[in-house]
Design a protein around this motif. Structure first.
Motif, mmCIF file in Angstrom:
data_model
loop_
_atom_site.group_PDB
_atom_site.id
_atom_site.type_symbol
_atom_site.label_atom_id
_atom_site.label_comp_id
_atom_site.label_asym_id
_atom_site.label_seq_id
_atom_site.Cartn_x
_atom_site.Cartn_y
_atom_site.Cartn_z
ATOM 1 N N VAL A 11 98.515 -17.070 -46.743
ATOM 2 C CA VAL A 11 99.481 -17.496 -47.765
ATOM 3 C C VAL A 11 99.896 -18.947 -47.542
ATOM 4 C CG1 VAL A 11 101.823 -17.112 -48.634
ATOM 5 C CG2 VAL A 11 100.302 -15.170 -48.264
ATOM 6 N N VAL A 12 100.126 -19.335 -46.301
ATOM 7 C CA VAL A 12 100.512 -20.718 -45.997
ATOM 8 C C VAL A 12 99.383 -21.677 -46.374
ATOM 9 C CG1 VAL A 12 100.986 -22.312 -44.085
ATOM 10 C CG2 VAL A 12 102.208 -20.143 -44.240
ATOM 11 N N ILE A 14 97.113 -21.219 -48.713
ATOM 12 C CA ILE A 14 97.067 -21.289 -50.175
ATOM 13 C C ILE A 14 98.177 -22.188 -50.708
ATOM 14 C CG2 ILE A 14 97.406 -19.941 -52.291
ATOM 15 C CD1 ILE A 14 95.932 -17.641 -50.857
ATOM 16 N N ILE A 15 99.372 -22.018 -50.197
ATOM 17 C CA ILE A 15 100.489 -22.863 -50.632
ATOM 18 C C ILE A 15 100.221 -24.321 -50.270
ATOM 19 C CG2 ILE A 15 102.934 -23.382 -50.226
ATOM 20 C CD1 ILE A 15 103.360 -20.326 -49.987
ATOM 21 N N GLY A 16 99.687 -24.556 -49.073
ATOM 22 C CA GLY A 16 99.345 -25.921 -48.672
ATOM 23 C C GLY A 16 98.310 -26.540 -49.585
ATOM 24 N N LEU A 18 97.757 -25.761 -52.733
ATOM 25 C CA LEU A 18 98.397 -26.036 -54.020
ATOM 26 C C LEU A 18 99.279 -27.288 -53.958
ATOM 27 C CD1 LEU A 18 99.277 -22.415 -55.150
ATOM 28 C CD2 LEU A 18 97.486 -23.896 -56.057
ATOM 29 N N LEU A 19 99.957 -27.482 -52.836
ATOM 30 C CA LEU A 19 100.784 -28.690 -52.683
ATOM 31 C C LEU A 19 99.919 -29.939 -52.582
ATOM 32 C CD1 LEU A 19 103.555 -27.393 -50.259
ATOM 33 C CD2 LEU A 19 103.809 -28.037 -52.665
ATOM 34 N N ARG A 21 97.024 -30.314 -53.913
ATOM 35 C CA ARG A 21 96.505 -30.544 -55.266
ATOM 36 C C ARG A 21 97.551 -31.232 -56.147
ATOM 37 N NH1 ARG A 21 96.714 -26.813 -59.882
ATOM 38 N NH2 ARG A 21 95.432 -27.725 -61.488
ATOM 39 N N LYS A 22 98.805 -30.836 -55.972
ATOM 40 C CA LYS A 22 99.865 -31.380 -56.827
ATOM 41 C C LYS A 22 100.203 -32.829 -56.469
ATOM 42 C CE LYS A 22 104.432 -30.430 -58.594
ATOM 43 N NZ LYS A 22 105.490 -29.448 -58.750
#
Length: 116
Positions: A11-12, A14-16, A18-19, A21-22
């Motif tokens: 999960v970390v 995946i969140i990393g 996404l961040l 990418r943003k």
């Protein structure tokens, strides 16, 4: 407990991603949403999950093996239990070479929409 830690690490990550990418110039491929429908992704994910489960909880894997009917146990030796996950990951790689017609049509549509 180790499965929970493994799950939290995923999960970390995946969140990393996404961040990243943003806030950077990293972009996902245009057909990223279609990858969740691909056989190769599902086979590789299931194989990885099964391998992680067998390695994280060996006693539970042996209990699951013990609960199998005798005819299945005689067909599949016990030492192959750990190889099933690796086999599924390998099948996921091979499945990348199989064309899924519905996904091909959707991918073509996405590419056409992306062109100006």
């Amino acid at each position: 407990m180790t499965f929970l830690i493994w799950f939290l690490i995923v999960v970390v990550v995946i969140i990393g991603l996404l961040l990243i990418r943003k806030y950077t110039s990293v972009e996902f491929v245009a057909h990223a949403k279609l990858l969740f429908k691909a056989w190769s992704v599902w086979l590789a994910s299931a194989g990885s999950m099964l391998s992680a489960w067998v390695q994280s909880f060996p006693q539970n894997a042996l209990d699951a093996w013990s609960s199998l009917p005798p005819d299945i146990k005689s067909f599949l030796p016990q030492n192959y239990l750990g190889l099933i996950g690796a086999f599924m990951v390998a099948m996921g790689v091979i499945a990348q070479f199989v064309r899924q017609k519905k996904l091909l049509q959707q991918s073509t549509q996405i590419k056409q929409d992306a062109q100006p």
